[in-house]
Design a protein around this motif. Structure first.
Motif, PDB file in Angstrom:
ATOM      1  N   PRO A 149      47.747   4.175  45.820  1.00 55.92           N
ATOM      2  CA  PRO A 149      48.730   3.142  45.450  1.00 55.92           C
ATOM      3  C   PRO A 149      49.077   3.161  43.969  1.00 55.92           C
ATOM      4  CG  PRO A 149      47.073   2.230  46.921  1.00 55.92           C
ATOM      5  CD  PRO A 149      46.590   3.590  46.531  1.00 55.92           C
ATOM      6  N   GLN A 150      48.081   3.408  43.102  1.00 53.42           N
ATOM      7  CA  GLN A 150      48.365   3.465  41.661  1.00 53.42           C
ATOM      8  C   GLN A 150      49.287   4.637  41.337  1.00 53.42           C
ATOM      9  OE1 GLN A 150      44.244   3.531  40.291  1.00 53.42           O
ATOM     10  NE2 GLN A 150      44.543   1.533  39.290  1.00 53.42           N
ATOM     11  N   ALA A 151      49.055   5.759  41.978  1.00 53.82           N
ATOM     12  CA  ALA A 151      49.901   6.922  41.736  1.00 53.82           C
ATOM     13  C   ALA A 151      51.333   6.669  42.200  1.00 53.82           C
ATOM     14  CB  ALA A 151      49.319   8.151  42.433  1.00 53.82           C
ATOM     15  N   VAL A 152      51.487   5.967  43.315  1.00 54.67           N
ATOM     16  CA  VAL A 152      52.826   5.734  43.867  1.00 54.67           C
ATOM     17  C   VAL A 152      53.537   4.591  43.141  1.00 54.67           C
ATOM     18  CG1 VAL A 152      54.099   5.017  45.930  1.00 54.67           C
ATOM     19  CG2 VAL A 152      52.172   6.613  46.136  1.00 54.67           C
ATOM     20  N   LEU A 153      52.846   3.494  42.920  1.00 52.22           N
ATOM     21  CA  LEU A 153      53.480   2.300  42.378  1.00 52.22           C
ATOM     22  C   LEU A 153      53.350   2.159  40.864  1.00 52.22           C
ATOM     23  CD1 LEU A 153      52.258  -0.206  45.118  1.00 52.22           C
ATOM     24  CD2 LEU A 153      54.431   1.050  45.026  1.00 52.22           C
ATOM     25  N   GLY A 154      52.442   2.957  40.258  1.00 53.23           N
ATOM     26  CA  GLY A 154      52.212   2.832  38.824  1.00 53.23           C
ATOM     27  C   GLY A 154      51.123   1.818  38.523  1.00 53.23           C
ATOM     28  N   ALA A 155      50.525   1.923  37.359  1.00 58.85           N
ATOM     29  CA  ALA A 155      49.449   1.005  37.000  1.00 58.85           C
ATOM     30  C   ALA A 155      49.147   1.132  35.512  1.00 58.85           C
ATOM     31  CB  ALA A 155      48.195   1.304  37.822  1.00 58.85           C
ATOM     32  N   GLU A 156      48.345   0.213  35.023  1.00 58.73           N
ATOM     33  CA  GLU A 156      47.813   0.306  33.670  1.00 58.73           C
ATOM     34  C   GLU A 156      46.301   0.422  33.796  1.00 58.73           C
ATOM     35  OE1 GLU A 156      48.950  -1.921  29.655  1.00 58.73           O
ATOM     36  OE2 GLU A 156      47.544  -3.112  30.839  1.00 58.73           O
ATOM     37  N   ILE A 157      45.734   1.530  33.243  1.00 54.94           N
ATOM     38  CA  ILE A 157      44.296   1.756  33.371  1.00 54.94           C
ATOM     39  C   ILE A 157      43.659   1.763  31.980  1.00 54.94           C
ATOM     40  CG2 ILE A 157      44.583   3.077  35.497  1.00 54.94           C
ATOM     41  CD1 ILE A 157      44.071   5.617  33.866  1.00 54.94           C
ATOM     42  N   GLU A 158      42.346   1.594  31.969  1.00 61.55           N
ATOM     43  CA  GLU A 158      41.593   1.631  30.714  1.00 61.55           C
ATOM     44  C   GLU A 158      40.895   2.979  30.586  1.00 61.55           C
ATOM     45  OE1 GLU A 158      37.680  -0.570  29.609  1.00 61.55           O
ATOM     46  OE2 GLU A 158      39.333  -1.910  28.987  1.00 61.55           O
ATOM     47  N   VAL A 159      41.030   3.593  29.422  1.00 60.32           N
ATOM     48  CA  VAL A 159      40.439   4.906  29.167  1.00 60.32           C
ATOM     49  C   VAL A 159      39.466   4.792  28.007  1.00 60.32           C
ATOM     50  CG1 VAL A 159      40.901   7.295  28.481  1.00 60.32           C
ATOM     51  CG2 VAL A 159      42.510   6.088  29.985  1.00 60.32           C
ATOM     52  N   PRO A 203      37.725   1.716  23.908  1.00 63.30           N
ATOM     53  CA  PRO A 203      38.649   1.630  25.044  1.00 63.30           C
ATOM     54  C   PRO A 203      40.109   1.626  24.580  1.00 63.30           C
ATOM     55  CG  PRO A 203      36.909  -0.025  25.206  1.00 63.30           C
ATOM     56  CD  PRO A 203      36.838   0.534  23.823  1.00 63.30           C
ATOM     57  N   ALA A 204      40.962   2.266  25.393  1.00 65.91           N
ATOM     58  CA  ALA A 204      42.402   2.288  25.123  1.00 65.91           C
ATOM     59  C   ALA A 204      43.139   2.119  26.439  1.00 65.91           C
ATOM     60  CB  ALA A 204      42.798   3.610  24.449  1.00 65.91           C
ATOM     61  N   ARG A 205      44.310   1.486  26.380  1.00 59.63           N
ATOM     62  CA  ARG A 205      45.114   1.254  27.582  1.00 59.63           C
ATOM     63  C   ARG A 205      46.105   2.397  27.768  1.00 59.63           C
ATOM     64  NH1 ARG A 205      42.601  -2.005  30.655  1.00 59.63           N
ATOM     65  NH2 ARG A 205      44.563  -2.358  31.792  1.00 59.63           N
ATOM     66  N   LEU A 206      46.248   2.815  29.043  1.00 58.35           N
ATOM     67  CA  LEU A 206      47.167   3.914  29.370  1.00 58.35           C
ATOM     68  C   LEU A 206      48.063   3.487  30.514  1.00 58.35           C
ATOM     69  CD1 LEU A 206      48.116   6.861  29.072  1.00 58.35           C
ATOM     70  CD2 LEU A 206      46.323   7.495  30.711  1.00 58.35           C
ATOM     71  N   GLU A 207      49.353   3.619  30.328  1.00 53.87           N
ATOM     72  CA  GLU A 207      50.340   3.251  31.332  1.00 53.87           C
ATOM     73  C   GLU A 207      50.578   4.436  32.265  1.00 53.87           C
ATOM     74  OE1 GLU A 207      52.835   0.518  33.186  1.00 53.87           O
ATOM     75  OE2 GLU A 207      51.617   0.175  31.382  1.00 53.87           O
ATOM     76  N   ILE A 208      50.350   4.222  33.570  1.00 55.61           N
ATOM     77  CA  ILE A 208      50.603   5.243  34.583  1.00 55.61           C
ATOM     78  C   ILE A 208      51.934   4.898  35.260  1.00 55.61           C
ATOM     79  CG2 ILE A 208      49.760   6.353  36.684  1.00 55.61           C
ATOM     80  CD1 ILE A 208      48.001   6.850  34.290  1.00 55.61           C
ATOM     81  N   PRO A 209      52.956   5.726  35.077  1.00 56.70           N
ATOM     82  CA  PRO A 209      54.264   5.396  35.663  1.00 56.70           C
ATOM     83  C   PRO A 209      54.278   5.628  37.179  1.00 56.70           C
ATOM     84  CG  PRO A 209      54.351   7.521  34.571  1.00 56.70           C
ATOM     85  CD  PRO A 209      52.998   6.953  34.278  1.00 56.70           C
ATOM     86  N   PRO A 210      55.159   4.958  37.894  1.00 62.26           N
ATOM     87  CA  PRO A 210      55.262   5.166  39.342  1.00 62.26           C
ATOM     88  C   PRO A 210      55.583   6.638  39.658  1.00 62.26           C
ATOM     89  CG  PRO A 210      56.478   3.211  38.682  1.00 62.26           C
ATOM     90  CD  PRO A 210      56.088   3.910  37.418  1.00 62.26           C
ATOM     91  N   GLY A 211      55.033   7.094  40.760  1.00 64.75           N
ATOM     92  CA  GLY A 211      55.307   8.462  41.202  1.00 64.75           C
ATOM     93  C   GLY A 211      54.539   9.528  40.434  1.00 64.75           C
ATOM     94  N   THR A 212      53.419   9.155  39.829  1.00 74.14           N
ATOM     95  CA  THR A 212      52.618  10.130  39.075  1.00 74.14           C
ATOM     96  C   THR A 212      51.908  11.096  40.025  1.00 74.14           C
ATOM     97  OG1 THR A 212      52.270   8.654  37.201  1.00 74.14           O
ATOM     98  CG2 THR A 212      50.661  10.403  37.509  1.00 74.14           C
ATOM     99  N   GLU A 213      52.037  12.371  39.777  1.00 70.89           N
ATOM    100  CA  GLU A 213      51.398  13.380  40.612  1.00 70.89           C
ATOM    101  C   GLU A 213      50.049  13.770  40.029  1.00 70.89           C
ATOM    102  OE1 GLU A 213      53.996  16.677  41.020  1.00 70.89           O
ATOM    103  OE2 GLU A 213      55.489  15.587  42.206  1.00 70.89           O
ATOM    104  N   PRO A 214      49.102  14.142  40.885  1.00 63.82           N
ATOM    105  CA  PRO A 214      47.794  14.593  40.393  1.00 63.82           C
ATOM    106  C   PRO A 214      47.939  15.798  39.455  1.00 63.82           C
ATOM    107  CG  PRO A 214      47.737  14.226  42.753  1.00 63.82           C
ATOM    108  CD  PRO A 214      49.179  14.141  42.356  1.00 63.82           C
ATOM    109  N   GLY A 215      47.142  15.829  38.379  1.00 63.39           N
ATOM    110  CA  GLY A 215      47.206  16.923  37.411  1.00 63.39           C
ATOM    111  C   GLY A 215      48.103  16.638  36.228  1.00 63.39           C
ATOM    112  N   ARG A 216      48.884  15.575  36.291  1.00 62.01           N
ATOM    113  CA  ARG A 216      49.758  15.253  35.164  1.00 62.01           C
ATOM    114  C   ARG A 216      48.935  14.807  33.966  1.00 62.01           C
ATOM    115  NH1 ARG A 216      54.903  10.995  35.166  1.00 62.01           N
ATOM    116  NH2 ARG A 216      55.368  11.169  32.926  1.00 62.01           N
ATOM    117  N   ARG A 217      49.375  15.186  32.765  1.00 66.41           N
ATOM    118  CA  ARG A 217      48.642  14.847  31.547  1.00 66.41           C
ATOM    119  C   ARG A 217      49.404  13.813  30.722  1.00 66.41           C
ATOM    120  NH1 ARG A 217      45.353  19.795  28.725  1.00 66.41           N
ATOM    121  NH2 ARG A 217      43.959  20.239  30.491  1.00 66.41           N
TER     122      ARG A 217
END
Length: 374
Positions: free
Chosen positions: A278-288, A294-308
């Motif tokens: 769901p995070q990959a499809v809909l997007g999310a904000e994760i903590e890295v 700690p830093a916040r990272l925005e994951i955009p909707p439609g993210t494919e595995p392996g993207r940097r």
């Protein structure tokens, strides 16, 4: 030497044909060098002139560029002038050294007293650093065992610091010379082992060696941003020399421990972070987690595995420069095992598969029983 108008042809001097190979030219010169060398023909001016003539010919014919000019223009093409230029023999030490045991064709410097000073040995220390320590630098204290100048004899090796006496076997030269036929050969003096000095009353502290082993504490500043395998050179921190010789250097070889989650690429730090479907499809904000916290990272909707994705300036400090590298995040898709899902989650996935018209494996009663025992 004869004047330029009567100068002999270089090929004639060496006794080789004009199309002779370099190997043949070299062999001819070696033969003439042995035959006419001044050490073999003491007082024979003619032999010395032939030796110089052969060396001059070899200097030209062994050099492809000079030889080509000589073939076209003769002596004028190589700037040959009357008289003898000893600098043309500078490259012949490999030939004459093999034949006579010394490098200079005219023996310049032979019998000269060798330098008595001996430089100290270099030392190596292997230092293990943590991942963070290599990224941000660290000051460490090393305990280094090394040979140092004996204080009791001030490095002389003699009791009370008395100066050593000159070796009577070699008169302080450190070499013994003897003749083999018409050759003169030099060897290190066996009595003083080539030092030129002898110690009659050895220092009891160092037993005549002029050095004692001590352990020293040395402060080392590891610069920020170093990588595994880097070397730090600490000039003069190696073992002390003998008879006034300079000390050696200390080389600190750095070994950086591997991190359980991160990798280094220069000043950049790389990590992998798992996201759900769901995070990959809909997007999310994760903590890295980064080197800087700690830093916040925005994951955009439609993210494919392996993207940097790049989080700026959250990596290691740049070596020898200001600023930091980046933290690079590579996302991967987390696929849960069926046993990690409850019935409601499984039902939702089946409903999604129906909506997408993608068939999935039917869950049998036997599968449910197996889950109870796993």
């Amino acid at each position: 030497m004869p004047s330029s108008t009567t100068r002999r042809d270089y090929y004639e001097v060496l006794g080789v044909a004009r199309d002779a190979a370099v190997k043949e030219i070299r062999s001819a010169y070696r033969r003439l060098a042995v035959q006419y060398h001044p050490d073999r023909n003491a007082g024979d001016g003619g032999a010395e002139e032939r030796f110089k003539e052969a060396a001059e010919a070899y200097a030209v014919l062994s050099d492809p560029e000079k030889r080509a000019r000589y073939d076209r223009l003769g002596h004028a093409g190589v700037g040959a002038q009357p008289g003898f230029d000893p600098t043309i023999f500078a490259d012949f030490s490999d030939i004459l050294g093999d034949l006579f045991g010394f490098g200079d064709p005219f023996g310049r410097g032979r019998g000269r007293r060798p330098a008595s000073a001996v430089a100290g040995a270099d030392l190596r220390y292997d230092l293990v650093l943590g991942f963070d320590e290599a990224a941000f630098g660290k000051e460490v204290e090393l305990r280094i065992p090394r040979l140092e100048r004996c204080g009791a004899c001030s490095g002389t090796g003699s009791a009370g610091g008395a100066p050593p006496r000159t070796c009577d076997a070699c008169s302080g030269r450190g070499q013994i010379r003897f003749s083999q036929g018409f050759f003169t050969v030099a060897r290190p003096c066996p009595q003083c082992e080539g030092s030129g000095f002898l110690i009659s009353d050895p220092c009891p502290e160092c037993r005549g060696t002029a050095r004692v082993e001590r352990e020293r504490q040395i402060e080392v500043k590891v610069p920020a941003g170093v990588e595994d395998g880097a070397r730090l050179r600490l000039t003069g921190e190696g073992e002390h020399g003998l008879r006034g010789g300079p000390p050696g250097d200390l080389y600190v070889v750095l070994h950086v421990e591997a991190h359980e989650r991160w990798l280094r690429d220069g000043a950049d730090v790389i990590s992998q972070e798992s996201i759900s479907y769901p995070q990959a499809v809909l997007g999310a904000e994760i903590e890295v987690e980064t080197l800087h916290g700690p830093a916040r990272l925005e994951i955009p909707p439609g993210t494919e595995p392996g993207r940097r994705f790049t989080i700026r300036s959250k990596g290691a400090q740049r070596l020898g420069r200001s600023g930091y590298g980046d933290h690079v995040v590579e996302v991967r898709l987390a696929i849960p095992a069926p046993r990690e899902l409850d019935d409601d989650e499984i039902e939702l996935l089946r409903r999604l598969a129906e909506l997408k018209e993608t068939p999935v494996r039917e869950r049998r009663v036997l599968d449910r029983v197996k889950d109870l025992f796993t």
